[in-house]
Design an enzyme around this catalytic site. Sequence first.
Site, mmCIF file in Angstrom:
data_model
loop_
_atom_site.group_PDB
_atom_site.id
_atom_site.type_symbol
_atom_site.label_atom_id
_atom_site.label_comp_id
_atom_site.label_asym_id
_atom_site.label_seq_id
_atom_site.Cartn_x
_atom_site.Cartn_y
_atom_site.Cartn_z
ATOM 1 C CG ASP A 206 -11.646 -23.786 40.923
ATOM 2 O OD1 ASP A 206 -12.697 -23.216 41.235
ATOM 3 O OD2 ASP A 206 -11.197 -23.810 39.753
ATOM 4 C CD GLU A 450 -2.434 -24.878 41.802
ATOM 5 O OE1 GLU A 450 -3.280 -24.252 42.447
ATOM 6 O OE2 GLU A 450 -2.249 -24.695 40.575
ATOM 7 C CE1 TYR A 503 -5.211 -22.521 34.518
ATOM 8 C CE2 TYR A 503 -3.917 -22.845 36.513
ATOM 9 C CZ TYR A 503 -4.805 -23.320 35.570
ATOM 10 O OH TYR A 503 -5.307 -24.597 35.659
ATOM 11 C CD GLU A 539 -4.062 -27.345 37.455
ATOM 12 O OE1 GLU A 539 -4.467 -26.167 37.503
ATOM 13 O OE2 GLU A 539 -4.203 -28.145 38.389
HETATM 14 C C1 GCB Z 1 -5.477 -24.494 39.577
HETATM 15 C C2 GCB Z 1 -6.018 -25.646 40.309
HETATM 16 C C3 GCB Z 1 -7.308 -26.169 39.731
HETATM 17 C C4 GCB Z 1 -8.200 -24.978 39.359
HETATM 18 C C5 GCB Z 1 -7.499 -24.181 38.298
HETATM 19 C C6 GCB Z 1 -8.297 -22.930 37.904
HETATM 20 O O1 GCB Z 1 -4.336 -24.139 39.691
HETATM 21 O O2 GCB Z 1 -5.085 -26.706 40.450
HETATM 22 O O3 GCB Z 1 -7.928 -26.975 40.689
HETATM 23 O O4 GCB Z 1 -9.463 -25.371 38.930
HETATM 24 O O5 GCB Z 1 -6.269 -23.750 38.788
HETATM 25 O O6 GCB Z 1 -9.037 -22.967 36.943
HETATM 26 O O7 GCB Z 1 -8.189 -21.942 38.619
#
Ligand code: GCB
Length: 644
Positions: A206, A450, A503, A539
């Site tokens: 990403d 990931e 997330y 994260e």
């Molecule tokens: C993740 C990734 C990261 C992305 C982020 C997102 O899990 O490790 O590279 O940018 O989520 O914002 O989706």
Amino acid sequence: MAALRLACLLLLPPLVLLRGRAGAGPLCPRDTPSRDLKELGGLWRFRADTSERRDQGFAQRWYRRPLEQSGPVIDMPVPASFNDITQDPSLRRFIGWVWYEKEVLLPKHWLQDTFKTRVVLRVGSAHYYAIVWVNGVQVVEHEGGHLPFEADISTIVQASPGDPCRITIAVNNTLSPYTLPPGTIQYLKDESKYPKGYFVQNTKFDFFNYAGIHRPVVVYTTPVAYIDDITVTTAFSGNIGVVRYEVSVIGSSQYSLSLNLREKEGKVVATGQEAVGELKVVDPKLWWPYLMHENPGYLYYLEVKLSAQVDEGLTEDVYTVPVGIRTVHVTSSQFLINGKPFYFHGVNKHEDADIRGKGLDWSLIAKDFNLLKWLGANSFRTSHYPYAEEIMDLCDAYGIVVIDECPGVGMKDIENFGNQSLAHHLVVMEELIRRDKNRPSVVMWSVANEPASELPPAANYFKTVIAHTKAIDPTRPVTFVSNANYARDHGAPYVDVICVNSYFSWYHDSGHLEVIQLQLNTQFENWYETYHKPIIQSEYGADAVSGLHSDPPLMFSEEYQVAVLKQYHAVLDKKRKVYVIGELIWNFADFMTDQAVTRVLGNKKGIFTRQRQPKPAAFVLRDRYWKLANESSCLPRTVQYYNV
Ligand code: GCB
């Protein structure tokens, strides 16, 4: 199959001969009393090979003559990504070979003292596959971005002293299933929809796939007998600090060494004469992380002097490495630096900015470190690839703790776990450790972000990569960052620290802030019960488009980002008392990605905008990080309050 063929075609030029060392010398080039350094930054001539098969440059051997004789060239800055420099959208998305060229006049004394001087060309990083010629002669090729490579070019440049030396670098940004990061080339053949020969590069990470020469290109000298490498590890016991070192010398077997370990102010605190030895420092000033001590990032300097006999007489070389005396240990619930529990309160970053893309930029680097200090961040992860040595030097000096990640990102397909990928991954870890092994700021290696670690081949893959990493560097813990289900993650058994991304209320249960605490609690309990290893929330976050407001908080507003953070913090505050050892926000700043319906001119999960202006979340995090710092340390009051 067609996709693969094109990937290979784009990646490999006809008749490549491997000359020179593919990796870099382990020692970062520096000016020393025995070495000179010339930076080749500025505008280079540039040409993208737009031929259908991207092979015209090789067919016509563009490296044999000045590039402008091959066709139209433009000026291109180095270091910088080429993508955002022009107004040409086809260059922004270009896949294949691009050609860079610069002519440089080298100092006379480099070229005339041929028996004394070795001239080396070094590229800090080029994305992703690079071949280098000097005066039309191929000197080195290198696979992979983010890491340096170099070639001894003495014989070529010394053959024609006085003439400008022409450096040509062909760089290819194509990613295949076996590169790091991996990618695929997809041909779109429906001619009612796409022009003939149309193809795209697909990736499963990403961030925008910036390309070009991203870090400084330098030419430097060493004597012909020279210090090739210095490896340092440190420990302490009671009031005695120990610096174990190993020096390797190339170019002579008859030599003597003299080592001085100096304090910052220059006073010599220990000396040595052997190639392998141990220096003892009484009452050492330890290297401490930022905000864990009133004098963080304390560095000693190990000056190594070589006196070597070569055919023509005696030659001398001098090189100095910064040394931070510190230890790192991991228990089942703690991360110890110098024997004291360390809590990572930091960020994930990207090398990313307007116009220059991933190109090194001192102003940006200085600004980012000022923001980190303002924020009270004591650490970052180099998501998702090794950062520039210039950045790492400042982490050592400022006491910013680093989880050093290799470019193992976007490994989502089974093909990414085969032997070809594995062999390359091991080489990348070797190159990364060779570059960063002496850095006190680096406290852990991360071998991937990931990956599809639920796939069965991931077990052997990560077992091997992690074992290899530990074999090269037994002094640091190793991890990879997972978003897999705790019960099905085949790599987790091999890591020292569990790093987990989540997330909640963003990609799942979108908008439902009320489920975050329950889900996060479950996440931590599941991982800890399964592995009994300390956990980092590596994260978490939410997109916020700067200037978008909504109360009650709705997704993409600044208020929603703040609300997500606060929900996470409530759980982190409970779990950090037991086994959670860190929290790294995603992300420090907004950054560019591929275009997608989920991305608004890039990923907006930054707590700062791409231009480094704070969103409200930055202030929330700043309050939190300073509180955490004050809680866990015995800082003097002058440091406890940070007033700007
Ligand atoms: C993740 C990734 C990261 C992305 C982020 C997102 O899990 O490790 O590279 O940018 O989520 O914002 O989706």
